[in-house]
Enzyme design. Structure first.
Site, PDB file in Angstrom:
ATOM      1  CG  ASP A 105       0.035   0.524   2.954  1.00  0.00           C
ATOM      2  OD1 ASP A 105       1.187   0.167   2.746  1.00  0.00           O
ATOM      3  OD2 ASP A 105      -1.181   0.237   3.750  1.00  0.00           O
ATOM      4  CG  ASP A 156       1.496   3.228   4.826  1.00  0.00           C
ATOM      5  OD1 ASP A 156       0.490   2.930   5.054  1.00  0.00           O
ATOM      6  OD2 ASP A 156       2.451   2.356   4.159  1.00  0.00           O
ATOM      7  CG  ASP A 170      -3.166   2.910   5.240  1.00  0.00           C
ATOM      8  OD1 ASP A 170      -4.407   2.559   4.436  1.00  0.00           O
ATOM      9  OD2 ASP A 170      -2.597   2.073   5.247  1.00  0.00           O
TER      10      ASP A 170
HETATM   11  P1  TTP Z   1       1.953  -1.193   6.962  1.00  0.00           P
HETATM   12  O1  TTP Z   1       1.543   0.198   5.715  1.00  0.00           O
HETATM   13  O2  TTP Z   1       0.986  -2.606   7.110  1.00  0.00           O
HETATM   14  O3  TTP Z   1       3.364  -1.846   6.483  1.00  0.00           O
HETATM   15  P2  TTP Z   1       4.938  -1.231   5.661  1.00  0.00           P
HETATM   16  O4  TTP Z   1       4.308   0.254   5.002  1.00  0.00           O
HETATM   17  O5  TTP Z   1       5.741  -1.489   6.533  1.00  0.00           O
HETATM   18  O6  TTP Z   1       4.801  -2.362   4.665  1.00  0.00           O
HETATM   19  P3  TTP Z   1       3.775  -2.166   2.949  1.00  0.00           P
HETATM   20  O7  TTP Z   1       5.201  -2.449   2.390  1.00  0.00           O
HETATM   21  O8  TTP Z   1       3.795  -4.316   3.156  1.00  0.00           O
HETATM   22  O9  TTP Z   1       3.200  -1.578   3.639  1.00  0.00           O
HETATM   23  O10 TTP Z   1       2.318  -0.238   7.845  1.00  0.00           O
HETATM   24  C1  TTP Z   1       3.243   0.861   8.153  1.00  0.00           C
HETATM   25  C2  TTP Z   1       2.979   1.008   9.135  1.00  0.00           C
HETATM   26  O11 TTP Z   1       2.065   1.708   9.985  1.00  0.00           O
HETATM   27  C3  TTP Z   1       3.529   0.330  10.605  1.00  0.00           C
HETATM   28  O12 TTP Z   1       4.871   0.026  10.618  1.00  0.00           O
HETATM   29  C4  TTP Z   1       2.555   0.067  11.639  1.00  0.00           C
HETATM   30  C5  TTP Z   1       2.117   1.537  10.851  1.00  0.00           C
HETATM   31  N1  TTP Z   1       0.520   1.955  11.710  1.00  0.00           N
HETATM   32  C6  TTP Z   1      -0.024   2.384  12.897  1.00  0.00           C
HETATM   33  O13 TTP Z   1       0.879   3.108  13.749  1.00  0.00           O
HETATM   34  N2  TTP Z   1      -1.396   2.120  12.932  1.00  0.00           N
HETATM   35  C7  TTP Z   1      -1.912   1.626  12.118  1.00  0.00           C
HETATM   36  O14 TTP Z   1      -3.452   1.703  12.900  1.00  0.00           O
HETATM   37  C8  TTP Z   1      -1.659   1.055  11.110  1.00  0.00           C
HETATM   38  C9  TTP Z   1      -2.714   0.508  10.331  1.00  0.00           C
HETATM   39  C10 TTP Z   1      -0.570   0.757  11.075  1.00  0.00           C
HETATM   40 MN    MN Z   2       2.646   0.653   3.628  1.00  0.00          MN
HETATM   41 MN    MN Z   3      -0.513   1.099   6.042  1.00  0.00          MN
END
Ligand code: TTP
Ligand code: MN
Ligand code: MN
Ligand code: MN
Length: 363
Positions: free
Chosen positions: A204, A206, A287
């Site tokens: 995803d 973020d 996100d």
């Molecule tokens: P992710 O997007 O799930 O993971 P990622 O970006 O490390 O890996 P990917 O490449 O697969 O997307 O989560 C990113 C960070 O956000 C993770 O350290 C946890 C944090 N997080 C929060 O702090 N609060 C929340 O509610 C959620 C869902 C995630």
């Molecule tokens: Mn992510």
């Molecule tokens: Mn995420």
């Protein structure tokens, strides 16, 4: 009795937040095996086991060389009996039978497929599997009522299981930033998550948003979502308001990975340049999170990950420093006060840790 360190042994601190973990590891075959067992434990709702495997995998990710003999494991932290057995099996036989049989089990395959649907967690997948559902077709024909997230997840299943590239993340960033600045000039937006750790792909994208004047950011997300929706750019969205209040909860609550920021979990419709016969766009999970400037450093740290690195930071804070860390704040339990900061560097320093740059947080 004095134990002399073996020349082959490595010194490794036991918390992942005390060491550097680059993206590229020398021990992929071991870390992939241990991560698979961790994933299986998560799918079985065995949190403790899952964390034990994740910690073991993280130790091997941080090793500067490839493990070729079991003697190198001596003295390393976080390697339980079970993890050591798996590593030894791979050293001796090239594979671990436990990992092979797990990976090819009907249950693991089905649960992975079903949790691959956005909106479907381990518990729901397990319930469906027990009813005999092992494929998307079977799910569709089962007559189960899906919630809106799951419907969108199923509809965009293929796209959402395709890795998102850095270029796609940046393209979405450009679009979202323009809308954010339209709604609230002076806002700042940072790409967090795996991309900030240097990953070239992700599941995803973020984004963390703030504004230098505390309070101006309140309600920003719903306006951004309205504009993106009006432009036809959101295939699904779920927005939640900020529910964090200092002193109302205990310490730096919440201590779990879920925080209380104003946020939007959405599925973005991204136009793509290359010609496809069927469609000229793809679905991407995005996100969007909004943090007040006073909590921004904590939010950036909390949203950069990795998930294990975050968990280890919080464990270090509470077990070693008697502090409570979240994506909102750092609370010193002995002094009974919040520790204010404006940068990640200061947070590490409050925690008595050397600064670990984002690209070394790939635990
Ligand atoms: P992710 O997007 O799930 O993971 P990622 O970006 O490390 O890996 P990917 O490449 O697969 O997307 O989560 C990113 C960070 O956000 C993770 O350290 C946890 C944090 N997080 C929060 O702090 N609060 C929340 O509610 C959620 C869902 C995630
Ligand atoms: Mn992510
Ligand atoms: Mn995420
Ligand atoms: Mn992820």
């Amino acid at each position: 009795q004095v134990v002399l360190p073996d020349k082959e042994q490595f010194l490794m601190p036991s918390y992942a937040c005390q060491r550097l973990t680059p993206l590229e590891s020398h021990n992929n075959k071991f870390t992939e095996a241990l991560s698979l067992l961790a994933e299986n434990a998560e799918l079985n709702n065995e949190e403790g086991r899952a964390v034990a495997f994740r910690r073991a995998a993280a130790v091997l990710k941080a090793l500067p060389v490839m493990v070729t003999s079991a003697t190198q494991l001596r003295g390393l932290p976080c390697l339980g009996e079970h993890s050591q057995r798996v590593i030894k099996d791979i050293i001796e036989n090239g594979v671990s039978n436990e990992v092979e049989s797990t990976m090819h089990s009907e249950r693991f395959k089905a649960l992975k497929l079903l949790t691959g649907i956005f909106g479907v967690g381990a518990k729901t997948a397990d319930r469906w599997f027990k009813e005999g559902i092992q494929s998307l077709t079977q799910l569709v024909h089962s007559g189960h009522e899906l919630n809106p997230a799951q419907q969108a997840g199923l509809e965009h299943y293929h796209d959402l299981n395709q890795p998102v590239t850095k270029a796609e993340a940046e393209a979405i960033g450009d679009i979202v930033r323009r809308v954010v600045l339209d709604v609230l000039p002076g806002s700042e937006m940072t790409l967090t998550g795996g991309f900030r750790r240097g990953k070239m792909t992700g599941h995803d994208v973020d984004f963390l948003i703030t504004h230098p004047d505390e309070g101006k950011e309140t309600g920003l997300i719903s306006k951004v979502v309205s504009l993106l929706t009006a432009q036809g750019l959101l295939l699904y969205q779920k927005t939640t308001r900020n529910s964090y209040m200092e002193n109302k909860g205990r310490l730096a609550q919440p201590s779990s990975t879920m925080d209380r920021f104003e946020r939007c979990f959405c599925i973005f419709k991204l136009e793509i340049k290359e010609m496809r016969p069927d469609k000229d766009w793809r679905a991407v999970r995005v996100d969007l999170v909004v943090a007040p400037i006073s909590q921004y450093a904590f939010a950036v740290l909390g949203w950069t990950g990795s998930k294990l690195f975050e968990r280890e930071l919080r464990r270090w804070a509470s077990q070693v420093k008697s502090m409570s860390l979240s994506s909102h704040a750092l609370f010193d339990i002995k002094q009974c006060k919040y520790l204010r900061t404006t940068s990640e560097e200061e947070i590490f320093s409050h925690l008595g840790l050397e600064f670990i740059p984002p690209t070394e947080r790939n635990a």
